[in-house]
Design a protein around this motif. Structure first.
Motif, short mmCIF file in Angstrom:
data_model
loop_
_atom_site.label_atom_id
_atom_site.label_comp_id
_atom_site.label_asym_id
_atom_site.label_seq_id
_atom_site.Cartn_x
_atom_site.Cartn_y
_atom_site.Cartn_z
N UNK A 27 -8.28 -3.93 40.11
CA UNK A 27 -7.55 -2.74 39.68
C UNK A 27 -7.76 -2.49 38.19
N UNK A 28 -7.70 -3.55 37.39
CA UNK A 28 -7.91 -3.40 35.95
C UNK A 28 -9.30 -2.85 35.65
N UNK A 29 -10.30 -3.38 36.33
CA UNK A 29 -11.68 -2.94 36.12
C UNK A 29 -11.85 -1.49 36.54
N UNK A 30 -11.31 -1.13 37.70
CA UNK A 30 -11.47 0.24 38.21
C UNK A 30 -10.76 1.24 37.31
N UNK A 31 -9.56 0.90 36.84
CA UNK A 31 -8.83 1.80 35.93
C UNK A 31 -9.60 2.00 34.64
N UNK A 32 -10.15 0.91 34.10
CA UNK A 32 -10.92 1.02 32.87
C UNK A 32 -12.17 1.87 33.07
N UNK A 33 -12.86 1.66 34.18
CA UNK A 33 -14.05 2.45 34.46
C UNK A 33 -13.71 3.92 34.69
N UNK A 34 -12.60 4.14 35.36
CA UNK A 34 -12.21 5.53 35.62
C UNK A 34 -11.82 6.24 34.33
N UNK A 35 -11.15 5.52 33.43
CA UNK A 35 -10.77 6.11 32.15
C UNK A 35 -11.99 6.44 31.31
N UNK A 36 -13.00 5.60 31.37
CA UNK A 36 -14.22 5.86 30.61
C UNK A 36 -15.17 6.79 31.30
N UNK A 37 -14.86 7.16 32.55
CA UNK A 37 -15.76 8.02 33.32
C UNK A 37 -15.39 9.49 33.22
N UNK A 38 -14.37 9.83 32.40
CA UNK A 38 -13.99 11.24 32.29
C UNK A 38 -15.08 12.07 31.63
#
Length: 214
Positions: A91-102
């Motif tokens: 979850x931590x990894x996915x949230x970080x990737x999603x935040x940087x994927x904007x």
């Protein structure tokens, strides 16, 4: 006595080779490389004899194979039984990737897609577990013996490795599923906000129960 000698080479510049300090550093570097290699081979179950110039692999070690079996059993009882740690990491990894994927880079327009985030999260968890990479390195190596005692130990190790590989795949599946769930949350929040803005239907606004089909 027999065995297989494994030689390694370390890169040195001409200046380093000419300097005494550089020569000592090179010897220390080779010593570290050979002993690290010997530890890696011993972890698989081989009996090794490292030296400054090479590593001598002398064959299967009963104590080394028993040690590997204990490592695999400990992994199954320890980290590979802890799905909570995998869930938190995923979850931590996915949230970080999603935040940087904007704002994905122009040369990788799909870097922020759900498929890319799911794949990257699975790879992240696979790296954290470490066992998948180690087992993959051994797939092309034939591990057998004509000694009955060693055959039994090798069979035990092989069976435990199958269980470890299966547990790792389960962890990766969970990580990918959670990454997909994280990616779905913005869409679900948007759907709920849109439904809230639309307000209740006429029947609900009048306090009437919804019509039943048929």
């Amino acid at each position: 006595m027999g065995g297989v000698q494994v030689w390694t080479e370390t890169a040195e510049t001409a200046e380093t080779a000419e300097a005494t300090a550089g020569a000592v550093s090179g010897q220390v570097s080779r010593w570290m490389v050979h002993h690290r290699l010997a530890r890696g081979l011993a972890r698989v179950g081989w009996h090794t004899d490292p030296s400054d110039g090479h590593v001598l692999v002398l064959g299967w070690s009963p104590s080394g194979l028993r040690y590997r079996a204990r490592l695999l059993q400990a992994a199954l009882r320890g980290r590979l039984a802890d799905y909570q740690a995998t869930a938190e990491s995923a979850v931590t990894c996915a949230v970080r990737l999603q935040a940087g994927a904007s704002t994905p880079p122009q040369d990788a327009p799909h870097a922020g897609s759900q498929a890319a985030i799911v794949a990257a999260t699975g790879a992240h968890v696979r790296t954290l577990l470490r066992w998948p990479a180690e087992l993959a390195e051994l797939t092309c190596i034939e591990r057998s013996s004509q000694v009955e005692r060693l055959q039994l130990l090798l069979g035990q190790v092989a069976g435990l490795e199958v269980k470890v590989a299966a547990a790792c795949r389960q962890h990766v599946r969970i990580a990918r599923a959670l990454a997909g769930w994280v990616c779905d949350q913005p869409r679900r929040r948007h759907s709920r906000r849109r439904a809230a803005r639309a307000g209740p239907g006429p029947a609900m606004a009048a306090g009437l129960p919804p019509a039943r089909p048929g």
